[in-house]
Design a protein around this motif. Structure first.
Motif, short mmCIF file in Angstrom:
data_model
loop_
_atom_site.label_atom_id
_atom_site.label_comp_id
_atom_site.label_asym_id
_atom_site.label_seq_id
_atom_site.Cartn_x
_atom_site.Cartn_y
_atom_site.Cartn_z
N ASN A 165 0.87 -1.16 0.00
CA ASN A 165 0.00 0.00 0.00
C ASN A 165 0.92 1.22 0.00
O ASN A 165 1.50 1.57 1.03
N THR A 166 1.08 1.85 -1.15
CA THR A 166 2.08 2.91 -1.31
C THR A 166 1.67 4.22 -0.64
O THR A 166 2.43 5.20 -0.72
N GLU A 167 0.51 4.24 0.01
CA GLU A 167 0.14 5.42 0.78
C GLU A 167 0.54 5.28 2.25
O GLU A 167 0.40 6.21 3.03
N LYS A 204 5.48 4.47 1.24
CA LYS A 204 5.39 5.45 0.15
C LYS A 204 6.77 5.80 -0.39
O LYS A 204 6.89 6.35 -1.48
N ASN A 210 -2.53 1.74 -4.72
CA ASN A 210 -2.52 3.21 -4.73
C ASN A 210 -1.32 3.77 -5.49
O ASN A 210 -0.99 4.95 -5.36
N TRP A 211 -0.70 2.95 -6.29
CA TRP A 211 0.43 3.36 -7.12
C TRP A 211 -0.06 3.62 -8.53
O TRP A 211 -0.99 2.97 -9.02
#
Length: 549
Positions: free
Chosen positions: A311-313, A318, A468-469
């Protein structure tokens, strides 16, 4: 497998079978498989309890195994060669420029309630699949149709502008934005299966998820089988559909699908004569069957990739340096040789090699030293100060064993502590869909033999992305690949896309799959192939006395 091999362990009673699901009574000496052979009932392990059978809202293999019985698309695959063959459509033509496909639907194609299956049924089904509110995670696959992307994104509201039209009751036409080499293969995917309008809308709106239309007492489909019973967490029974266009060639009368999450339990059921075929083989039993009972072990390379999603958030994730450090500290060779040990191949890029000549050149190297340097550059030397991380996986023994190995590697090589979180299948799917995770175990099985089935997954805001990327160049490459029929050009675009995934690391590929099942000798019509494609209409059951060939 010899009878002696079956006797090496005691025949364990499976809890839910004792609740009346066994086909034989207490005093009957025949096993469930033996009775199944006599009564034409196939008993299958199916991995886990399914979330639904609606083909437009599911993504999992347990659901697909059942949907294969209940629905059928315009085309299907030959179980031996995987070449596209006619199904609901008896024939089709393609325009010279490769952008218009016209299908002739069989005159005897019907729904399970006896109603005629028409071209308009497919128009309705594709319309439903493209409705934004339905949340079909494969909707992006239809962007190859004229105006499909604009409709799905709400830029136009008139579905008649989308490139699918019923010319008459039995003629269906598709208009593509460009020649698409894999278009026919795509039509065999479950998200392209038809649903009956009157049944869907009797229980809710066209774009409403999770309504009662898929319950046994309400269900109408068009496949070789229909639903007889669905008792969650116990059993799903499909029975032969007499209105199926090819019913005369369907041998097996009923299929019992058992939601058995533990591979060890499934294997014991197999030994006890309760299953004709397992969904999997326990890691610790694979070598034993390979040596002592190779005739019952069906295994083959499988067009799929086991990986972890980031989860890149997330606060730490990130940072691409953290993601890359975690990826480079993973010893995939050790995982396949010491943990899975069932023919899997280490994966250093997302897309597995295929029979058409594609092999990703990009590769995430195994380099713990470089991984430590990257983690220090990100501000977490030796893992100090990094926010708590959680790795989520769905309930399965093999997932747990792999996760434990990964957890230890990250601790040993990077000093990073990761908590493991086991989730029941439906909860796991919901958390992935809503982005409520940090690192998630994932897998992708190719929907058709083409790199696009893997790489399309990670377009920005794609339904199956879930990281989320996003990357504008990546999106452009996937779009260009979808708009050219030049194979060399397509592969060139795919290679660059695979490299972007390696460089930006929204995922960590772990290994390429090998399919593995235990199959009773009485079950015939099973073919091994890279898609693990086993349609039930070609299967037959024979008495054991006639099974040894």
């Amino acid at each position: 497998m010899t009878p002696t091999y079956f006797k090496r362990i005691s025949l364990l009673l499976i809890p839910f079978l004792t609740l009346g699901l066994m086909a034989c009574s207490k005093g009957d000496s025949k096993s469930q498989v033996e009775l199944g052979n006599e009564q034409s009932i196939l008993h299958l392990g199916n991995g886990t309890e399914i979330s639904d059978v609606d083909p437009h809202i599911t993504t999992g293999m347990p659901e697909y195994h059942i949907q294969m019985a209940l629905f059928e698309g315009l085309v299907a695959k030959d179980p031996k060669t995987l070449e596209i063959i006619p199904a609901v459509a008896e024939s089709w033509t393609v325009s010279e420029d490769g952008t218009t496909y016209t299908f002739k639907i069989r005159d005897n194609a019907k729904w399970s309630d006896g109603d005629a299956l028409t071209a308009q049924d497919f128009v309705y089904s594709y319309h439903r699949a493209m409705m934004p509110a339905l949340g079909n995670q494969y909707a992006y696959s239809l962007y190859i149709l004229e105006n499909a992307e604009a409709f799905h994104k709400g830029e136009i509201s008139d579905f008649s502008q989308v490139g699918i039209h019923a010319i008459d009751d039995k003629t269906l036409e598709f208009k593509l934005i460009a020649p698409v080499p894999y278009f026919l293969k795509l039509l065999d995917h479950h998200s392209m299966f038809p649903v009956q309008q009157k049944t869907v809308e009797k229980f809710g709106a066209m774009d409403e998820r999770g309504t009662k239309w898929t319950r046994a007492e309400n269900f109408v489909g068009n496949g070789a089988y229909t639903i007889k019973e669905w008792t969650p967490n116990k059993i799903f029974i499909a029975e032969k559909n007499p209105n199926y266009w090819d019913a005369d060639n369907v041998s097996i009368q009923q299929i019992y699908f058992y939601p058995v999450e533990l591979a060890t339990t499934e294997e014991r059921m197999f030994r006890a004569g309760q299953l004709h075929m397992t969904n999997d083989v326990p890691l610790e039993k694979f070598a034993e069957y390979k040596t002592d009972a190779p005739d019952m072990l069906y295994t083959a390379p499988y067009y799929g990739t086991y990986f972890y999603r980031f989860n890149t958030e997330n606060e730490a994730l990130k940072d691409v340096r953290v993601r890359k450090a975690l990826a480079m500290a993973l010893d995939r060779k050790a995982i396949t040789e010491r943990v899975t040990k069932s023919g899997e191949v280490p994966a250093y890029a997302l897309t597995p090699p295929d029979d058409y000549g594609y092999k990703a050149l990009a590769a995430i190297e195994y380099n713990p030293e470089k991984a430590r340097e990257l983690l220090a550059e990100a501000g977490y030397p030796g893992g100090e100060g990094i926010p708590a991380l959680e790795l989520m996986y769905n309930t399965l023994e093999s997932h747990k064993k792999i996760a434990l190995a990964v957890q230890q590697m990250w601790k040993t090589e990077l000093g990073v502590d990761v908590t493991l979180q086991n989730q029941e299948w439906k909860v796991y799917l919901d958390r992935e869909r809503t982005g409520n995770f940090q690192i998630s175990r994932a897998a992708w099985i190719g929907d058709y033999l083409d790199p696009s089935t893997f790489l399309e997954m990670f377009v920005t805001d794609g339904g199956n992305n879930k990281t989320n990327w996003g990357n504008a160049r990546y999106d452009e490459l996937i779009n260009m690949a979808a708009n050219t029929g030049d194979l060399d050009k397509r592969f060139e675009y795919f290679q660059e896309a695979d490299q972007i995934l390696v460089d930006e690391v929204p995922i960590i590929p772990v290994y390429y799959y090998a399919s593995k099942h235990l199959v009773h000798p009485s079950l015939k019509g099973i073919n091994t192939n890279v898609m693990d494609y086993k349609p039930y209409k070609y299967m037959t059951l024979v008495p054991e006395s006639g099974a040894a060939e």
